[in-house]
Motif scaffolding. Sequence first.
Motif, PDB file in Angstrom:
ATOM      1  N   CYS A   3       0.993  -1.046  -0.089  1.00 51.14           N
ATOM      2  CA  CYS A   3       0.040   0.002  -0.122  1.00 51.14           C
ATOM      3  C   CYS A   3       0.870   1.070  -0.039  1.00 51.14           C
ATOM      4  O   CYS A   3       1.746   1.478   0.835  1.00 51.14           O
ATOM      5  N   ILE A   4       0.713   2.060  -1.093  1.00 47.49           N
ATOM      6  CA  ILE A   4       1.560   3.475  -1.169  1.00 47.49           C
ATOM      7  C   ILE A   4       1.425   4.251  -0.042  1.00 47.49           C
ATOM      8  O   ILE A   4       2.384   4.942   0.631  1.00 47.49           O
ATOM      9  N   PHE A   5       0.184   4.305   0.568  1.00 48.68           N
ATOM     10  CA  PHE A   5      -0.004   5.270   1.540  1.00 48.68           C
ATOM     11  C   PHE A   5       0.474   4.878   2.888  1.00 48.68           C
ATOM     12  O   PHE A   5       1.118   5.595   3.851  1.00 48.68           O
ATOM     13  N   CYS A   6       0.407   3.079   2.994  1.00 53.13           N
ATOM     14  CA  CYS A   6       1.189   2.836   4.236  1.00 53.13           C
ATOM     15  C   CYS A   6       2.671   3.032   4.118  1.00 53.13           C
ATOM     16  O   CYS A   6       3.406   3.264   5.287  1.00 53.13           O
ATOM     17  N   LYS A   7       3.271   2.911   2.872  1.00 53.06           N
ATOM     18  CA  LYS A   7       4.634   3.173   2.860  1.00 53.06           C
ATOM     19  C   LYS A   7       4.906   4.606   3.122  1.00 53.06           C
ATOM     20  O   LYS A   7       5.792   4.974   3.470  1.00 53.06           O
ATOM     21  N   ILE A   8       4.019   5.658   2.756  1.00 54.49           N
ATOM     22  CA  ILE A   8       4.262   6.993   2.949  1.00 54.49           C
ATOM     23  C   ILE A   8       4.160   7.344   4.482  1.00 54.49           C
ATOM     24  O   ILE A   8       5.072   8.111   5.124  1.00 54.49           O
ATOM     25  N   ALA A   9       3.145   6.778   5.172  1.00 55.36           N
ATOM     26  CA  ALA A   9       3.037   6.845   6.538  1.00 55.36           C
ATOM     27  C   ALA A   9       4.305   6.362   7.268  1.00 55.36           C
ATOM     28  O   ALA A   9       4.753   6.808   8.243  1.00 55.36           O
ATOM     29  N   GLN A  10       5.016   5.225   7.000  1.00 49.52           N
ATOM     30  CA  GLN A  10       6.186   4.560   7.511  1.00 49.52           C
ATOM     31  C   GLN A  10       7.261   5.333   7.091  1.00 49.52           C
ATOM     32  O   GLN A  10       8.504   5.208   7.849  1.00 49.52           O
ATOM     33  N   GLY A  11       7.325   6.168   6.021  1.00 46.44           N
ATOM     34  CA  GLY A  11       8.246   6.989   5.772  1.00 46.44           C
ATOM     35  C   GLY A  11       9.360   6.154   4.577  1.00 46.44           C
ATOM     36  O   GLY A  11      10.456   6.702   4.399  1.00 46.44           O
ATOM     37  N   SER A  12       8.976   5.077   4.099  1.00 50.69           N
ATOM     38  CA  SER A  12       9.805   4.442   3.172  1.00 50.69           C
ATOM     39  C   SER A  12       9.589   4.815   1.942  1.00 50.69           C
ATOM     40  O   SER A  12      10.391   4.606   0.850  1.00 50.69           O
ATOM     41  N   ILE A  13       8.557   5.813   1.632  1.00 50.19           N
ATOM     42  CA  ILE A  13       8.362   6.459   0.336  1.00 50.19           C
ATOM     43  C   ILE A  13       8.336   7.958   0.679  1.00 50.19           C
ATOM     44  O   ILE A  13       7.615   8.293   1.629  1.00 50.19           O
ATOM     45  N   PRO A  14       9.241   8.727  -0.139  1.00 48.45           N
ATOM     46  CA  PRO A  14       9.226   9.998   0.083  1.00 48.45           C
ATOM     47  C   PRO A  14       7.836  10.609   0.093  1.00 48.45           C
ATOM     48  O   PRO A  14       7.259  10.390  -1.027  1.00 48.45           O
ATOM     49  N   SER A  15       7.650  11.800   0.827  1.00 48.58           N
ATOM     50  CA  SER A  15       6.344  12.640   0.469  1.00 48.58           C
ATOM     51  C   SER A  15       6.683  14.184   1.048  1.00 48.58           C
ATOM     52  O   SER A  15       7.688  14.132   1.703  1.00 48.58           O
ATOM     53  N   ASN A  16       5.610  14.917   0.541  1.00 49.91           N
ATOM     54  CA  ASN A  16       5.933  16.282   1.235  1.00 49.91           C
ATOM     55  C   ASN A  16       4.835  16.218   2.327  1.00 49.91           C
ATOM     56  O   ASN A  16       3.960  16.926   2.251  1.00 49.91           O
ATOM     57  N   LYS A  17       5.391  15.819   3.639  1.00 48.70           N
ATOM     58  CA  LYS A  17       4.372  15.585   4.748  1.00 48.70           C
ATOM     59  C   LYS A  17       4.288  17.279   5.347  1.00 48.70           C
ATOM     60  O   LYS A  17       5.242  17.969   5.368  1.00 48.70           O
ATOM     61  N   ILE A  18       3.008  17.420   5.719  1.00 50.62           N
ATOM     62  CA  ILE A  18       2.812  18.847   6.559  1.00 50.62           C
ATOM     63  C   ILE A  18       2.352  18.558   7.932  1.00 50.62           C
ATOM     64  O   ILE A  18       2.044  19.644   8.534  1.00 50.62           O
ATOM     65  N   PHE A  19       2.098  17.259   8.457  1.00 50.84           N
ATOM     66  CA  PHE A  19       1.565  17.060   9.609  1.00 50.84           C
ATOM     67  C   PHE A  19       1.844  15.402   9.778  1.00 50.84           C
ATOM     68  O   PHE A  19       1.606  14.809   8.911  1.00 50.84           O
ATOM     69  N   GLU A  20       2.216  15.265  11.271  1.00 58.11           N
ATOM     70  CA  GLU A  20       2.127  13.652  11.547  1.00 58.11           C
ATOM     71  C   GLU A  20       2.137  13.668  13.006  1.00 58.11           C
ATOM     72  O   GLU A  20       2.808  14.426  13.620  1.00 58.11           O
ATOM     73  N   ASN A  21       1.438  12.680  13.567  1.00 61.53           N
ATOM     74  CA  ASN A  21       1.358  12.402  14.641  1.00 61.53           C
ATOM     75  C   ASN A  21       1.312  10.973  14.992  1.00 61.53           C
ATOM     76  O   ASN A  21       1.656  10.117  14.068  1.00 61.53           O
ATOM     77  N   ASP A  22       0.954  10.091  16.187  1.00 63.71           N
ATOM     78  CA  ASP A  22       0.863   8.817  16.364  1.00 63.71           C
ATOM     79  C   ASP A  22      -0.104   8.251  15.527  1.00 63.71           C
ATOM     80  O   ASP A  22      -0.280   6.970  15.160  1.00 63.71           O
TER      81      ASP A  22
END
Length: 115
Positions: A3-22
């Motif tokens: 799942c591409i979004f799981c990979k983004i959430a895990q940080g294994s695919i780069p993205s331009n994150k603007i917010f994250e928490n647990d």
Amino acid sequence: MDCIFCKIAQGSIPSNKIFENDKVVAFYDIQPAAPVHALIIPRKHIESMNDVQEEDWEDIAEIHRVAQKLAKDLGVAETGYRLVNNCGKDSGQVVFHFHFHLLGGSKLGPANSQE
């Protein structure tokens, strides 16, 4: 899981994150449909709104809290924005990881586009 979004959430695919928490991650859409176009996802993999379980409601509420914060931070809270969740293939859902689109920054067209 592939799942591409799981990979983004895990940080294994780069993205331009603007917010994250647990519980939640938000990042800019790579194909924006508006001047402001962010995606807000739960860290937990949930395919769609149809798959939300009782134990997930706290995470879903957190998505809405984050949407409100991002709308303010991104300067669209006062002018207006759209918060969209597509559920299933016929709705236009492409990535089957529950998510919301936060769209704003200009006058938006009709909400029910047939494109």
